[in-house]
Design a protein around this motif. Structure first.
Motif, PDB file in Angstrom:
ATOM      1  N   ASP A  81       0.807  -1.221   0.000  1.00 55.62           N
ATOM      2  CA  ASP A  81       0.000   0.000   0.000  1.00 55.62           C
ATOM      3  C   ASP A  81       0.838   1.268   0.000  1.00 55.62           C
ATOM      4  O   ASP A  81       0.417   2.306  -0.517  1.00 55.62           O
ATOM      5  CB  ASP A  81      -0.940   0.016   1.212  1.00 55.62           C
ATOM      6  N   THR A  82       2.026   1.184   0.583  1.00 55.31           N
ATOM      7  CA  THR A  82       2.834   2.387   0.772  1.00 55.31           C
ATOM      8  C   THR A  82       4.277   2.148   0.341  1.00 55.31           C
ATOM      9  O   THR A  82       4.748   1.005   0.324  1.00 55.31           O
ATOM     10  CB  THR A  82       2.827   2.817   2.246  1.00 55.31           C
ATOM     11  N   PRO A  83       4.998   3.209   0.004  1.00 54.54           N
ATOM     12  CA  PRO A  83       6.424   3.080  -0.325  1.00 54.54           C
ATOM     13  C   PRO A  83       7.242   2.506   0.829  1.00 54.54           C
ATOM     14  O   PRO A  83       8.227   1.805   0.606  1.00 54.54           O
ATOM     15  CB  PRO A  83       6.838   4.523  -0.637  1.00 54.54           C
ATOM     16  N   SER A  84       6.836   2.787   2.055  1.00 52.11           N
ATOM     17  CA  SER A  84       7.585   2.270   3.203  1.00 52.11           C
ATOM     18  C   SER A  84       7.467   0.754   3.303  1.00 52.11           C
ATOM     19  O   SER A  84       8.426   0.069   3.673  1.00 52.11           O
ATOM     20  CB  SER A  84       7.084   2.925   4.497  1.00 52.11           C
ATOM     21  N   GLU A  85       6.284   0.210   2.958  1.00 55.01           N
ATOM     22  CA  GLU A  85       6.119  -1.248   2.948  1.00 55.01           C
ATOM     23  C   GLU A  85       6.994  -1.873   1.861  1.00 55.01           C
ATOM     24  O   GLU A  85       7.624  -2.914   2.082  1.00 55.01           O
ATOM     25  CB  GLU A  85       4.656  -1.609   2.707  1.00 55.01           C
ATOM     26  N   SER A  86       7.026  -1.231   0.696  1.00 59.23           N
ATOM     27  CA  SER A  86       7.860  -1.723  -0.399  1.00 59.23           C
ATOM     28  C   SER A  86       9.331  -1.719  -0.012  1.00 59.23           C
ATOM     29  O   SER A  86      10.060  -2.689  -0.250  1.00 59.23           O
ATOM     30  CB  SER A  86       7.641  -0.864  -1.648  1.00 59.23           C
ATOM     31  N   ALA A  87       9.775  -0.635   0.617  1.00 60.47           N
ATOM     32  CA  ALA A  87      11.177  -0.520   1.028  1.00 60.47           C
ATOM     33  C   ALA A  87      11.526  -1.559   2.082  1.00 60.47           C
ATOM     34  O   ALA A  87      12.614  -2.159   2.053  1.00 60.47           O
ATOM     35  CB  ALA A  87      11.451   0.887   1.547  1.00 60.47           C
ATOM     36  N   ALA A  88      10.608  -1.781   3.023  1.00 55.88           N
ATOM     37  CA  ALA A  88      10.864  -2.755   4.087  1.00 55.88           C
ATOM     38  C   ALA A  88      10.960  -4.166   3.530  1.00 55.88           C
ATOM     39  O   ALA A  88      11.847  -4.945   3.925  1.00 55.88           O
ATOM     40  CB  ALA A  88       9.760  -2.668   5.134  1.00 55.88           C
ATOM     41  N   LEU A  89      10.065  -4.526   2.599  1.00 59.63           N
ATOM     42  CA  LEU A  89      10.104  -5.856   1.997  1.00 59.63           C
ATOM     43  C   LEU A  89      11.341  -6.026   1.137  1.00 59.63           C
ATOM     44  O   LEU A  89      11.990  -7.081   1.145  1.00 59.63           O
ATOM     45  CB  LEU A  89       8.835  -6.079   1.165  1.00 59.63           C
ATOM     46  N   PHE A  90      11.700  -4.991   0.394  1.00 64.98           N
ATOM     47  CA  PHE A  90      12.901  -5.032  -0.440  1.00 64.98           C
ATOM     48  C   PHE A  90      14.139  -5.258   0.431  1.00 64.98           C
ATOM     49  O   PHE A  90      15.014  -6.065   0.108  1.00 64.98           O
ATOM     50  CB  PHE A  90      13.031  -3.728  -1.214  1.00 64.98           C
ATOM     51  N   GLU A  91      14.205  -4.562   1.544  1.00 67.36           N
ATOM     52  CA  GLU A  91      15.353  -4.704   2.450  1.00 67.36           C
ATOM     53  C   GLU A  91      15.404  -6.098   3.072  1.00 67.36           C
ATOM     54  O   GLU A  91      16.472  -6.697   3.213  1.00 67.36           O
ATOM     55  CB  GLU A  91      15.271  -3.658   3.554  1.00 67.36           C
ATOM     56  N   LEU A  92      14.233  -6.637   3.430  1.00 67.95           N
ATOM     57  CA  LEU A  92      14.174  -7.980   4.006  1.00 67.95           C
ATOM     58  C   LEU A  92      14.708  -9.024   3.031  1.00 67.95           C
ATOM     59  O   LEU A  92      15.478  -9.910   3.405  1.00 67.95           O
ATOM     60  CB  LEU A  92      12.733  -8.314   4.392  1.00 67.95           C
ATOM     61  N   LEU A  93      14.314  -8.912   1.760  1.00 63.49           N
ATOM     62  CA  LEU A  93      14.787  -9.846   0.741  1.00 63.49           C
ATOM     63  C   LEU A  93      16.268  -9.645   0.439  1.00 63.49           C
ATOM     64  O   LEU A  93      17.006 -10.602   0.193  1.00 63.49           O
ATOM     65  CB  LEU A  93      13.957  -9.682  -0.536  1.00 63.49           C
ATOM     66  N   SER A  94      16.706  -8.397   0.464  1.00 65.24           N
ATOM     67  CA  SER A  94      18.111  -8.094   0.162  1.00 65.24           C
ATOM     68  C   SER A  94      19.057  -8.737   1.164  1.00 65.24           C
ATOM     69  O   SER A  94      20.191  -9.087   0.823  1.00 65.24           O
ATOM     70  CB  SER A  94      18.328  -6.574   0.159  1.00 65.24           C
TER      71      SER A  94
END
Length: 211
Positions: A80-93
């Motif tokens: 829903d939000t850019p912060s959720e996208s960033a958090a998921l991206f960081e988790l996968l990274s």
């Protein structure tokens, strides 16, 4: 709760790393696996890190691409939000070094099509290779050559082509991947009794020794 999920109530030898909440799923990262728990059905989806090819951003979320018997299979997770996208991206990274089309020194995924991997210092590879996602060609229909008489002839022709491939070419990885897919795709057109894995072993692995 997330710790109990990844360890199976302490019955599995795994370690919880972190998690991210998105609208449709609870995404959990463990040392061995990526988990996605559906919020409606509570059904868990789990995949080992080495079964993941790569991941990247897509419109409205993150796409995770997984190896399957029929090629690469994408899974999209909407946010829903850019912060959720960033958090998921960081988790996968954090676990990107364990993915199939990544390496321990890769820290950034540019897009959903692949991973920016440095391919200049791989032992036995003579020339820096252009980026290639193995399995990315596993969708094109390959026409069987009219000169192929039977399955043995198919393997021998593939073997002959692979022997002439060289890692001095910057597209060597892509060429080997294409030959592997062509062999698997054409195999079903001449014979269906032998598994694709054996076919690849006979036609590809033996031939790449001279590369």
């Amino acid at each position: 709760k997330a710790q109990k999920i990844v360890t199976g109530g302490e019955s599995l030898d795994d370690v919880y790393i972190g998690h991210v909440n998105i609208p449709s799923h609870l995404i959990i990262s463990s040392d061995q696996c990526l988990w996605a728990i559906d919020r409606q059905s509570r059904e868990p989806w789990c995949v080992n890190w080495d079964e993941i090819s790569h991941f990247g951003r897509m419109s409205g979320g993150i796409r995770v691409v997984v190896f399957s018997q029929t090629g690469l299979k994408p899974y999209g997770f909407l946010v829903d939000t850019p912060s959720e996208s960033a958090a998921l991206f960081e988790l996968l990274s954090m676990q990107s070094g364990k993915m199939g089309n990544s390496s321990s020194n890769v820290s950034q995924v540019h897009n959903s099509q692949g991973v920016d991997v440095e391919l200049g210092d791989i032992p036995g590879i003579r020339t820096k290779q252009v980026n290639h996602v193995f399995g990315s060609c596993n969708h094109a229909k390959v026409k069987l050559s009219g000169t192929v008489k039977d399955e043995i002839d198919l393997i021998e022709q593939c073997f002959g082509r692979v022997k002439h491939l060289s890692s001095e070419s910057p597209t060597f990885f892509g060429a080997v991947d294409q030959e592997a897919w062509s062999l698997v795709n054409c195999w079903g057109q001449v014979f269906s009794g032998l598994s694709s894995r054996r076919c690849i072993a006979a036609g590809i692995i033996n031939g790449t020794g001279n590369a």
